[in-house]
Design a protein around this motif. Structure first.
Motif, PDB file in Angstrom:
ATOM      1  N   ILE A 287      13.412   0.878  -6.613  1.00  0.00           N
ATOM      2  CA  ILE A 287      12.893  -0.245  -8.226  1.00  0.00           C
ATOM      3  C   ILE A 287      11.883  -1.467  -8.148  1.00  0.00           C
ATOM      4  O   ILE A 287      11.355  -1.403  -8.897  1.00  0.00           O
ATOM      5  CB  ILE A 287      14.349  -0.716  -8.011  1.00  0.00           C
ATOM      6  N   PRO A 288      11.878  -1.805  -6.624  1.00  0.00           N
ATOM      7  CA  PRO A 288      10.591  -2.428  -6.501  1.00  0.00           C
ATOM      8  C   PRO A 288       9.326  -2.002  -7.937  1.00  0.00           C
ATOM      9  O   PRO A 288       9.151  -2.960  -8.418  1.00  0.00           O
ATOM     10  CB  PRO A 288      10.514  -3.129  -5.428  1.00  0.00           C
ATOM     11  N   ALA A 331       0.917  -5.352  -5.213  1.00  0.00           N
ATOM     12  CA  ALA A 331       1.435  -5.685  -4.085  1.00  0.00           C
ATOM     13  C   ALA A 331       2.484  -6.549  -3.488  1.00  0.00           C
ATOM     14  O   ALA A 331       3.247  -6.363  -3.160  1.00  0.00           O
ATOM     15  CB  ALA A 331       0.075  -5.155  -3.030  1.00  0.00           C
ATOM     16  N   LEU A 332       2.057  -7.579  -4.663  1.00  0.00           N
ATOM     17  CA  LEU A 332       3.146  -9.028  -4.090  1.00  0.00           C
ATOM     18  C   LEU A 332       3.954  -9.565  -5.272  1.00  0.00           C
ATOM     19  O   LEU A 332       5.324  -9.854  -4.352  1.00  0.00           O
ATOM     20  CB  LEU A 332       2.633 -10.255  -4.157  1.00  0.00           C
ATOM     21  N   PRO A 385       9.565  -4.735   6.207  1.00  0.00           N
ATOM     22  CA  PRO A 385       8.593  -2.998   6.709  1.00  0.00           C
ATOM     23  C   PRO A 385       8.857  -2.847   4.942  1.00  0.00           C
ATOM     24  O   PRO A 385       7.627  -1.358   5.234  1.00  0.00           O
ATOM     25  CB  PRO A 385       9.188  -2.648   8.097  1.00  0.00           C
ATOM     26  N   GLY A 386       9.852  -1.979   5.138  1.00  0.00           N
ATOM     27  CA  GLY A 386      10.282  -1.514   3.552  1.00  0.00           C
ATOM     28  C   GLY A 386       9.546  -2.089   2.774  1.00  0.00           C
ATOM     29  O   GLY A 386       9.176  -0.746   2.124  1.00  0.00           O
ATOM     30  N   SER A 387       9.047  -3.136   1.669  1.00  0.00           N
ATOM     31  CA  SER A 387       8.387  -3.745   0.865  1.00  0.00           C
ATOM     32  C   SER A 387       6.575  -3.745   1.313  1.00  0.00           C
ATOM     33  O   SER A 387       5.949  -3.016   0.075  1.00  0.00           O
ATOM     34  CB  SER A 387       8.577  -5.387   1.287  1.00  0.00           C
ATOM     35  N   LEU A 388       6.355  -3.539   3.233  1.00  0.00           N
ATOM     36  CA  LEU A 388       5.010  -3.573   2.727  1.00  0.00           C
ATOM     37  C   LEU A 388       4.604  -2.165   2.884  1.00  0.00           C
ATOM     38  O   LEU A 388       3.487  -1.167   2.544  1.00  0.00           O
ATOM     39  CB  LEU A 388       4.590  -3.957   4.323  1.00  0.00           C
ATOM     40  N   ILE A 393       2.876   2.430  -0.473  1.00  0.00           N
ATOM     41  CA  ILE A 393       1.784   3.209  -1.222  1.00  0.00           C
ATOM     42  C   ILE A 393       2.003   4.018  -2.518  1.00  0.00           C
ATOM     43  O   ILE A 393       0.882   4.207  -3.673  1.00  0.00           O
ATOM     44  CB  ILE A 393       3.840   3.993  -0.860  1.00  0.00           C
ATOM     45  N   SER A 394       2.095   2.546  -2.341  1.00  0.00           N
ATOM     46  CA  SER A 394       1.241   2.024  -4.741  1.00  0.00           C
ATOM     47  C   SER A 394      -0.007   2.015  -4.528  1.00  0.00           C
ATOM     48  O   SER A 394      -0.529   2.441  -5.214  1.00  0.00           O
ATOM     49  CB  SER A 394       2.881   0.741  -5.225  1.00  0.00           C
TER      50      SER A 394
END
Length: 453
Positions: A287-288, A331-332, A385-388, A393-394
């Motif tokens: 989703i993010p 990324a932010l 760590p999930g957000s990083l 990956i994006s």
């Protein structure tokens, strides 16, 4: 070899079950219909000129096209794909946290979900019409430099002239909207009568549909000597590593130990068993990335409405995938939306209250407020760590694509969706095979991934 043999046996067993065989064939038939529609260009578009534009461009429209399996680049009837429905679903879900009426419907069970699904369909039509109109305006103003000459219109001769091309814009908007509604219908039919989640499989088919083109493009580059063999081998290894890394992280979870109290019922002692409360490392899933992609798509979309305004074109250029400003902003946004969506999805107070009502507790943590604070602390820690991971990956593969002169893009939403949908579909097939006493695809019925607490 043993794992491959097991997978082949599982597929053979799946076709031995009549009910499952019918569902599989139905799912494949619907996906074939979707892919056929992705090759039917809407009336009034000069497909050759449009193909030339996407061939020589590196912008966010190309990234969006990867989600539709090439349908967007060809301006087909399914150019918008299922993305308006996904956006509508996410928006309706988020509105549940701020609008009490929607929040009540989310808690009403099957009847409430049916109403929310209906609202989502209506909102999908609205979003499709808005996006379709924006794309039609962009197409009617697009001129491409080709071998035949400079400034060739992306519209066919019958539509290339006229006051604002209003006829083409209305026709294109209607066609794009109808195409999205039909794709939404196909997805719902798969969910009802096929195997897996229909909407997810539609996206899966669109992304995988672009794979043959990427393979052919890389093969041509290798034959013509543009890309060395060593680089192609490295790219192949890189793809395997990225997919493996995504599978590992997607299956990783943080397990909070739980204990239930012992109760005496008659002559039996019940409870007292240990269990755990699992939280995925990637708590927000994809989703993010979708949220961030939608926002990063806005500059290019607005600029397409003002093709003659140089300031708008310069602003959109700064947010082309691969540029530093795009990567940092994307990324932010992904990191922010990971925390935002996790906070919406998981309410520590509600989780602590439900545990207290069921009699469960976390060893060493008092029920109630302390349990809620502990869960909130765990979610905050694993969200980083999930957000990083999502940001890497994006954004990372975009720069790998430019550095290695690759003809396709790996990573981001596309690979996350492909891996997630594949695992989910395998689990559903696994469950049906086990009901018939057949051995499944996955070891012990699942792929295990853990993160130490």
């Amino acid at each position: 070899m043993e794992a491959l043999k097991k997978a082949i046996d599982a597929f053979v067993n799946a076709f031995k079950i009549e009910d499952l065989r019918k569902k599989l064939f139905f799912t494949l038939a619907v996906l074939v219909i979707y892919r056929l529609g992705a090759h039917i260009t809407i009336p009034g578009v000069n497909a050759a000129v449009l193909a030339e534009y996407f061939k020589n461009s590196n912008n966010l429209f190309g990234l969006y096209d990867s989600f539709t399996g090439g349908a967007f680049a060809k301006a087909t009837i399914f150019a918008l794909g299922i993305m308006p429905y996904i956006s509508a679903s996410i928006i309706i879900q988020l509105m549940g946290s701020v609008i009490p009426a929607i929040q009540m419907l989310q808690k009403e069970g099957q009847e409430g979900r049916a109403k929310l699904n209906q609202y989502t369909r209506y909102f999908t039509v609205v979003l499709s019409a808005l996006q379709g109109w924006g794309i039609s305006v962009w197409l009617s103003s697009l001129k491409v430099t080709t071998a035949a000459g400079a400034g060739v219109s992306a519209l066919a001769d019958d539509f290339a002239s006229g006051a604002g091309n209003i006829g083409f814009r209305l026709l294109a908007t209607l066609t794009f909207t109808a195409g999205t509604v039909f794709v939404m219908y196909l997805g719902e039919q798969i969910t009802s009568h096929g195997v897996g989640n229909g909407i997810s499989l539609i996206i899966f088919a669109g992304i995988v549909g672009g794979l043959p083109r990427a393979v052919l493009a890389e093969t041509e580059m290798l034959k013509e000597g543009i890309q060395p063999l060593a680089i192609e081998i490295f790219i192949l290894a890189l793809v395997v590593v990225i997919v493996g890394f995504i599978v590992f992280v997607e299956q990783a979870n943080r397990r909070i130990p739980l204990q239930s109290p012992r109760r005496t019922v008659g002559n039996k002692v019940m409870g007292g068993q240990s269990s755990y409360l699992p939280f995925k490392v990637n708590t927000a899933n994809v989703i993010p990335v979708i949220f961030a992609s939608c926002i990063m798509f806005i500059p290019a979309m607005i600029a397409s409405w003002f093709p003659n305004v140089s300031a708008m074109q310069a602003f959109a250029t700064a947010f082309i995938p691969g540029h530093l400003s795009y990567s940092v902003t994307d990324a932010l946004l992904i990191i922010f939306f990971t925390y935002f969506y996790t906070a919406i999805q998981y309410n520590p107070n509600d989780i602590a209250e439900n545990l207290k009502k069921s009699g469960g507790f976390i060893p060493g943590i008092r029920p109630g407020k302390q349990t809620a604070e502990y869960i909130d602390h765990v979610l905050t820690r694993i969200s980083l760590p999930g957000s990083l991971y999502l940001a890497f990956i994006s954004v990372g593969p975009l720069h790998m694509k430019d550095a290695l002169n690759m003809s396709f893009y790996i990573g981001g939403t596309s690979v996350l969706i492909v891996v997630g949908v594949a695992l989910d579909t395998l689990r559903q097939l696994e469950a049906q095979l086990h009901t018939k006493n057949y051995e499944g695809f996955l070891k012990n019925g699942r792929i295990r991934g853990r993160m130490a607490s």
